[in-house]
Scaffold this motif. Structure first.
Motif, PDB file in Angstrom:
ATOM      1  N   ALA A   1       0.838  -1.203   0.000  1.00 48.34           N
ATOM      2  CA  ALA A   1       0.000   0.000   0.000  1.00 48.34           C
ATOM      3  C   ALA A   1       0.871   1.250   0.000  1.00 48.34           C
ATOM      4  N   ALA A   2       0.444   2.258  -0.742  1.00 55.77           N
ATOM      5  CA  ALA A   2       1.207   3.505  -0.845  1.00 55.77           C
ATOM      6  C   ALA A   2       0.250   4.683  -0.964  1.00 55.77           C
ATOM      7  N   LEU A   3       0.763   5.874  -0.727  1.00 57.78           N
ATOM      8  CA  LEU A   3      -0.014   7.114  -0.791  1.00 57.78           C
ATOM      9  C   LEU A   3       0.611   8.054  -1.796  1.00 57.78           C
ATOM     10  N   ILE A   4      -0.218   8.589  -2.706  1.00 62.21           N
ATOM     11  CA  ILE A   4       0.258   9.589  -3.668  1.00 62.21           C
ATOM     12  C   ILE A   4      -0.550  10.870  -3.487  1.00 62.21           C
ATOM     13  N   SER A   5       0.033  11.988  -3.869  1.00 64.90           N
ATOM     14  CA  SER A   5      -0.671  13.269  -3.719  1.00 64.90           C
ATOM     15  C   SER A   5      -0.100  14.281  -4.699  1.00 64.90           C
ATOM     16  N   GLY A   6      -0.871  15.351  -4.936  1.00 62.34           N
ATOM     17  CA  GLY A   6      -0.412  16.400  -5.834  1.00 62.34           C
ATOM     18  C   GLY A   6      -1.533  17.283  -6.327  1.00 62.34           C
ATOM     19  N   TRP A   7      -1.144  18.310  -7.056  1.00 59.66           N
ATOM     20  CA  TRP A   7      -2.091  19.264  -7.649  1.00 59.66           C
ATOM     21  C   TRP A   7      -2.183  19.066  -9.159  1.00 59.66           C
ATOM     22  N   GLY A   8      -1.922  17.847  -9.629  1.00 55.92           N
ATOM     23  CA  GLY A   8      -1.948  17.580 -11.053  1.00 55.92           C
ATOM     24  C   GLY A   8      -3.355  17.405 -11.590  1.00 55.92           C
ATOM     25  N   LEU A   9      -3.418  17.160 -12.902  1.00 59.90           N
ATOM     26  CA  LEU A   9      -4.707  16.977 -13.567  1.00 59.90           C
ATOM     27  C   LEU A   9      -5.500  15.851 -12.917  1.00 59.90           C
ATOM     28  N   THR A  10      -6.789  16.037 -12.832  1.00 55.40           N
ATOM     29  CA  THR A  10      -7.669  15.014 -12.279  1.00 55.40           C
ATOM     30  C   THR A  10      -8.372  14.224 -13.374  1.00 55.40           C
ATOM     31  N   VAL A  11      -8.198  14.651 -14.619  1.00 48.46           N
ATOM     32  CA  VAL A  11      -8.764  13.954 -15.778  1.00 48.46           C
ATOM     33  C   VAL A  11      -7.683  13.868 -16.842  1.00 48.46           C
ATOM     34  N   GLY A  12      -7.373  12.655 -17.307  1.00 48.57           N
ATOM     35  CA  GLY A  12      -6.377  12.502 -18.350  1.00 48.57           C
ATOM     36  C   GLY A  12      -6.779  13.254 -19.606  1.00 48.57           C
ATOM     37  N   GLY A  13      -5.860  14.025 -20.170  1.00 50.62           N
ATOM     38  CA  GLY A  13      -6.162  14.820 -21.351  1.00 50.62           C
ATOM     39  C   GLY A  13      -6.817  16.145 -21.039  1.00 50.62           C
ATOM     40  N   GLY A  14      -7.050  16.421 -19.746  1.00 47.30           N
ATOM     41  CA  GLY A  14      -7.655  17.693 -19.366  1.00 47.30           C
ATOM     42  C   GLY A  14      -6.656  18.831 -19.430  1.00 47.30           C
ATOM     43  N   ASN A  15      -7.099  20.021 -19.061  1.00 42.97           N
ATOM     44  CA  ASN A  15      -6.187  21.163 -19.090  1.00 42.97           C
ATOM     45  C   ASN A  15      -6.368  22.103 -17.902  1.00 42.97           C
ATOM     46  N   THR A  16      -7.139  21.678 -16.890  1.00 40.58           N
ATOM     47  CA  THR A  16      -7.377  22.527 -15.724  1.00 40.58           C
ATOM     48  C   THR A  16      -6.857  21.842 -14.470  1.00 40.58           C
ATOM     49  N   LEU A  17      -5.982  22.528 -13.744  1.00 41.54           N
ATOM     50  CA  LEU A  17      -5.443  21.973 -12.505  1.00 41.54           C
ATOM     51  C   LEU A  17      -6.374  22.266 -11.346  1.00 41.54           C
ATOM     52  N   PRO A  18      -6.519  21.330 -10.416  1.00 41.88           N
ATOM     53  CA  PRO A  18      -7.277  21.636  -9.199  1.00 41.88           C
ATOM     54  C   PRO A  18      -6.461  22.576  -8.325  1.00 41.88           C
ATOM     55  N   THR A  19      -7.096  23.461  -7.599  1.00 38.16           N
ATOM     56  CA  THR A  19      -6.368  24.275  -6.632  1.00 38.16           C
ATOM     57  C   THR A  19      -6.274  23.572  -5.288  1.00 38.16           C
ATOM     58  N   THR A  20      -7.150  22.579  -5.065  1.00 41.30           N
ATOM     59  CA  THR A  20      -7.131  21.811  -3.821  1.00 41.30           C
ATOM     60  C   THR A  20      -6.278  20.555  -3.993  1.00 41.30           C
ATOM     61  N   LEU A  21      -5.412  20.302  -3.045  1.00 43.33           N
ATOM     62  CA  LEU A  21      -4.543  19.134  -3.082  1.00 43.33           C
ATOM     63  C   LEU A  21      -5.358  17.852  -3.190  1.00 43.33           C
ATOM     64  N   GLN A  22      -4.919  16.964  -4.083  1.00 42.91           N
ATOM     65  CA  GLN A  22      -5.542  15.656  -4.261  1.00 42.91           C
ATOM     66  C   GLN A  22      -4.638  14.570  -3.685  1.00 42.91           C
ATOM     67  N   TYR A  23      -5.266  13.520  -3.157  1.00 45.72           N
ATOM     68  CA  TYR A  23      -4.483  12.378  -2.681  1.00 45.72           C
ATOM     69  C   TYR A  23      -5.229  11.102  -3.021  1.00 45.72           C
ATOM     70  N   ALA A  24      -4.508   9.988  -3.047  1.00 47.12           N
ATOM     71  CA  ALA A  24      -5.126   8.699  -3.349  1.00 47.12           C
ATOM     72  C   ALA A  24      -4.291   7.581  -2.731  1.00 47.12           C
ATOM     73  N   ASN A  25      -4.976   6.550  -2.278  1.00 46.33           N
ATOM     74  CA  ASN A  25      -4.308   5.332  -1.827  1.00 46.33           C
ATOM     75  C   ASN A  25      -4.118   4.428  -3.031  1.00 46.33           C
ATOM     76  N   THR A  26      -2.894   3.979  -3.232  1.00 45.58           N
ATOM     77  CA  THR A  26      -2.581   3.143  -4.382  1.00 45.58           C
ATOM     78  C   THR A  26      -1.761   1.957  -3.913  1.00 45.58           C
ATOM     79  N   GLN A  27      -1.147   1.224  -4.844  1.00 41.34           N
ATOM     80  CA  GLN A  27      -0.270   0.130  -4.454  1.00 41.34           C
ATOM     81  C   GLN A  27       0.896   0.020  -5.426  1.00 41.34           C
ATOM     82  N   LEU A  28       1.989  -0.523  -4.926  1.00 41.40           N
ATOM     83  CA  LEU A  28       3.172  -0.695  -5.746  1.00 41.40           C
ATOM     84  C   LEU A  28       2.975  -1.831  -6.740  1.00 41.40           C
ATOM     85  N   VAL A  29       3.662  -1.716  -7.877  1.00 37.49           N
ATOM     86  CA  VAL A  29       3.599  -2.727  -8.932  1.00 37.49           C
ATOM     87  C   VAL A  29       4.999  -3.289  -9.127  1.00 37.49           C
TER      88      VAL A  29
END
Length: 232
Positions: free
Chosen positions: A123-151
């Protein structure tokens, strides 16, 4: 010494990665090491605080447009082995012009031991202010985070059709991903109650498809170099 680690040429030249299918952070307490690097007040990539003198223009706020602490960059050093064609050795150490004020919202994250490896499925945690939709062009101003896993590296090599070196750590395939704008941001793993910065967002497929992993630069592979730069 007080320093911060981020991506090198990829992060500084082009914002490549951001969080897809993440959640809005309600405070910085879950990821107090997250920082935003900015040009003229605009976020272009992320980073992580690894001591009290790091690099960024925004710390301590979930909204990068209203930073709790704003500190100018003093110097940055890219790993001398960086290879742009294969995006290998994708690291930089960045020093701030003054110390950050450490509090519940601004706190360094620990670095892993040299050579430390975590298996696929961790289990791992990622975070950032990057795009929330692939191919989009608007950055969120609120920090995003997600629980993910290593591959696992072998699985990642097969899926990506690209050789994954020992300086790379893959993660994802669980319905979320880093994407454009998250470059340099943290991949964190909690081990025995301590959060470790095991990677920095490096690269991924165009438009950040969820059926492909994203790739982080693996810090345990170059700890000696990082520590050497921190000691200067």
């Amino acid at each position: 010494m007080k320093i911060f680690i981020a991506l090198c040429l990829v992060a500084l030249a082009a914002a490549n990665e951001r969080i897809i299918n993440g959640e809005d952070a309600t405070s910085m307490e879950a990821t107090p090491w997250q920082v935003s690097l900015q040009r003229f007040g605009s976020h272009f990539c992320g980073g992580s605080l690894i001591s009290d003198i790091l690099v960024t223009v925004n710390m301590g706020s979930i909204d990068y447009t209203a930073p709790a602490q704003s500190i100018a960059v003093d110097t940055f050093v890219c790993n001398p082995n960086y290879r742009s064609l294969v995006i290998d050795y994708d690291y930089a150490v960045i020093k701030l012009s003054e110390k950050a004020t450490i509090n519940k919202d601004v706190e360094p994250i620990a670095l892993p031991a040299s050579g430390k490896e975590y298996p696929g499925g961790t289990a791992a945690l990622i975070s950032g202010w990057g795009l929330t939709v692939g191919g989009g062009n608007t950055l969120p101003t609120t920090l995003q985070y997600a629980n993910t896993q290593l591959v696992d590296a072998d699985e990642c090599t097969t899926i990506m059709s690209k050789q994954i070196t020992n300086r790379m750590q893959c993660a994802g395939l669980v319905g979320n991903s880093a994407c454009n704008g998250d470059s340099g941001g943290p991949l964190a793993v909690q081990d025995n109650g301590v959060w470790y910065l095991i990677g920095n967002t490096s690269f991924g497929r165009n438009n950040c498809p969820l059926n492909y992993p994203a790739v982080w630069s693996k810090n345990s592979a170059v700890i000696e170099w990082i520590n050497g730069e921190m000691a200067k």
